[in-house]
Scaffold this motif. Structure first.
Motif, short mmCIF file in Angstrom:
data_model
loop_
_atom_site.label_atom_id
_atom_site.label_comp_id
_atom_site.label_asym_id
_atom_site.label_seq_id
_atom_site.Cartn_x
_atom_site.Cartn_y
_atom_site.Cartn_z
N MET A 118 0.84 -1.19 0.00
CA MET A 118 0.00 0.00 0.00
C MET A 118 0.89 1.26 0.00
N TYR A 154 6.30 -7.57 12.39
CA TYR A 154 7.15 -6.50 11.89
C TYR A 154 6.30 -5.26 11.71
N ILE A 178 1.99 -11.95 11.22
CA ILE A 178 1.73 -12.83 10.07
C ILE A 178 1.52 -14.25 10.60
N TYR A 179 0.27 -14.68 10.59
CA TYR A 179 -0.05 -15.97 11.23
C TYR A 179 0.69 -17.16 10.64
N THR A 199 -8.77 -14.35 9.29
CA THR A 199 -8.34 -15.73 9.44
C THR A 199 -8.77 -16.27 10.80
N ILE A 210 -7.30 -4.56 10.26
CA ILE A 210 -6.56 -4.33 9.01
C ILE A 210 -7.38 -4.75 7.78
N HIS A 243 -7.77 -2.37 4.61
CA HIS A 243 -7.47 -2.81 3.25
C HIS A 243 -8.66 -2.59 2.33
N ASP A 279 -14.37 -9.26 -3.62
CA ASP A 279 -13.25 -10.12 -3.25
C ASP A 279 -13.30 -11.40 -4.09
N ASP A 291 -6.60 -20.83 4.27
CA ASP A 291 -7.44 -19.87 4.98
C ASP A 291 -6.70 -18.60 5.37
N SER A 292 -5.38 -18.71 5.52
CA SER A 292 -4.62 -17.56 6.00
C SER A 292 -4.27 -16.59 4.88
N HIS A 313 -5.70 -14.02 1.92
CA HIS A 313 -6.90 -13.30 1.46
C HIS A 313 -6.62 -12.74 0.08
N THR A 373 -8.07 -11.01 -3.33
CA THR A 373 -9.23 -10.21 -3.75
C THR A 373 -9.15 -10.01 -5.25
N ARG A 416 -8.53 -4.46 -11.75
CA ARG A 416 -8.33 -3.02 -11.95
C ARG A 416 -6.91 -2.73 -12.41
N THR A 454 2.68 -4.46 -4.23
CA THR A 454 3.13 -4.56 -2.84
C THR A 454 3.61 -5.97 -2.53
N ASP A 483 4.24 -6.45 0.87
CA ASP A 483 4.01 -6.45 2.32
C ASP A 483 3.26 -7.73 2.67
N CYS A 484 3.78 -8.47 3.66
CA CYS A 484 3.13 -9.74 4.05
C CYS A 484 1.66 -9.51 4.40
N ALA A 485 1.43 -8.36 5.10
CA ALA A 485 0.08 -8.09 5.59
C ALA A 485 -0.90 -7.70 4.49
N ALA A 486 -0.40 -7.58 3.25
CA ALA A 486 -1.33 -7.30 2.16
C ALA A 486 -2.26 -8.49 1.92
N HIS A 497 -1.87 -11.64 4.14
CA HIS A 497 -1.99 -12.45 5.36
C HIS A 497 -2.46 -11.58 6.52
N TYR A 498 -3.71 -11.76 6.93
CA TYR A 498 -4.19 -11.05 8.11
C TYR A 498 -5.38 -11.78 8.72
#
Lengths: 236, 167
Positions: free
Chosen positions: A1, A89, A99-100, A140, A154, A158, B62, B109-110, B112, B114, B120, B159, B161-164, B166-167
């Motif tokens: 992002m 992090y 990060i699970y 999750t 989050i 997003h 999604d 499952d971990s 996501h 979209t 786009r 990106t 970023d892991c969190a993009a 995995h959350y």
């Protein structure tokens, strides 16, 4: 992002009535398991946000004080350097993310967290059958053996950012809120972008009542508290 | 007969290696048997439908979305009477019972994923899903494990970023 955002929260302790609506909203939103009486007795409840209660004064002049406590999303987080697998992090939006699938469950991070804001999945959690369809598909369901904590919702961030990006703009102030903020009946919790000088949180952190929890540790929390001020009395 | 033992060894190594590669390749090539033998080729190549005609939320949501039986019935109330597979659909439509389609592209499952932001960004459906218009039975043609996602994200300056995801 992008680097247009640094998420932060302001907790006005003066407004908090200790109703625990945020606690419930968070649990439902984030698929947190139901914390039973036994889990509290074992000191293993899963509450990403909790209300700490303090008594102030001497009987009969006694007052209850409430402090909502969640992950402070520290700028200098003590949990991060101790993770041996980089499962936690700092991302570019100032979030301390977990990060699970990467977590191996050493629990070093929770031991190093001064706010007790991290929770370990000691067991594979079960939900009552009637709640089978209550789980949030955007979050999750965490398995046994890994650490978890508040994410500032989050998935909501997003989603809102994706939508804003599709419309070619940045998020407006107040457009996205975590579940706890959304549900707070007294607006004690305010969420927003600290990089936006015109956002509500940016002006509220300037308030003279502001303080950060355990500021002396140098964790640089993104959550700012506003003191309760008792007229003629002492502040708490 | 001195060559027999080394040759056997080589064969065993190849079998093991093949097994390891096959085992590691996740669900690549998965083509589960569906409750109704739905041919994508007939609908896309034959009828000329766009992907989003049935997978309606691919550009906005999604999940790309699996059409409801009612949507099948838009056409199949009239089209294809007597075909045993289509009769199954019509039966489901009459009973107002959904068809239990089996998911082909499954992620853990971990993760996501979209659809909307990828479309786009100009990623074609076929980039991940392959030439569906030529498939009799839907099949996974791409690895779709994390390395696959990340290498594409790197190439396109997206990106990492892991969190993009995995959350």
């Amino acid at each position: 992002m992008s680097e247009e955002y640094k998420w932060g929260m302001v907790v006005d302790v003066d407004r908090c009535t200790g109703c625990q609506a945020c606690v419930v909203a968070c649990q439902v939103e984030n698929n947190a398991p139901l914390s039973s009486e036994e889990s509290f007795q074992r000191r293993r409840p899963m509450q990403w946000i909790r209300i700490e209660r303090y008594w102030e004064g001497e009987y009969p002049h006694i007052k209850a004080r409430f402090l909502p406590l969640l992950c402070q999303q520290c700028g200098n987080a003590p949990c991060e350097p101790v993770c041996p697998v980089y499962a936690t992090y700092h991302n570019r939006e100032g979030l301390n993310v977990q990060i699970y699938p990467r977590c191996i469950g050493t629990r070093f991070c929770a031991n190093n967290c001064p706010y007790n804001a991290r929770f370990f999945n000691w067991v594979e959690h079960q939900w009552p059958p009637v709640m089978a369809n209550y789980l949030n598909p955007h979050v999750t369901v965490r398995p046994r053996g890994i650490m978890e904590k508040c994410t500032f919702c989050i998935h909501r961030l997003h989603r809102a950012q994706r939508q804003a990006k599709g419309e070619g703009r940045v998020l407006r102030d107040g457009e996205v809120q975590p579940a706890c903020v959304q549900t707070c009946p007294t607006n004690a919790l305010v969420f927003g972008n600290l990089k936006d000088p015109n956002s509500r949180v940016s002006s509220m952190v300037q308030d003279e009542r502001h303080y950060r929890l355990l500021e002396e540790l140098g964790t640089e929390p993104s959550v700012v508290y506003l003191k309760k001020v008792v007229p003629g009395g002492r502040a708490s | 007969m001195r060559w027999l033992l080394p040759a056997l060894g080589v064969v065993i190594v190849f079998v093991l290696l093949g097994g390891a590669i096959f085992g590691l390749s996740g669900r690549l090539g998965a083509a589960p048997e569906q409750p109704v033998a739905f041919p994508h080729d007939v609908h896309v190549k034959g009828v000329g439908l766009d992907c989003t005609f049935c997978h309606r939320t691919a550009t906005t949501g999604d999940a790309a979305g699996i059409p409801s039986v009612e949507q099948c019935m838009f056409c199949h109330r009239v089209v294809g009477q007597g075909n045993p597979e289509i009769e199954k659909v019509r039966q489901a439509g009459q009973n107002q019972s959904p068809i239990d389609w089996i998911k082909v592209h499954r992620l853990p499952d971990s993760v996501h994923f979209t659809h909307a932001p990828h479309i786009r960004a100009g990623v074609a459906c076929a980039t991940c899903h392959g030439q569906v218009e030529g498939m009799k039975q839907a099949r996974q043609v791409r690895d779709l494990r994390m390395g696959d996602c990340v290498s594409c994200h790197r190439q396109n300056n997206a990106t990492t970023d892991c969190a993009a995801c995995h959350y």
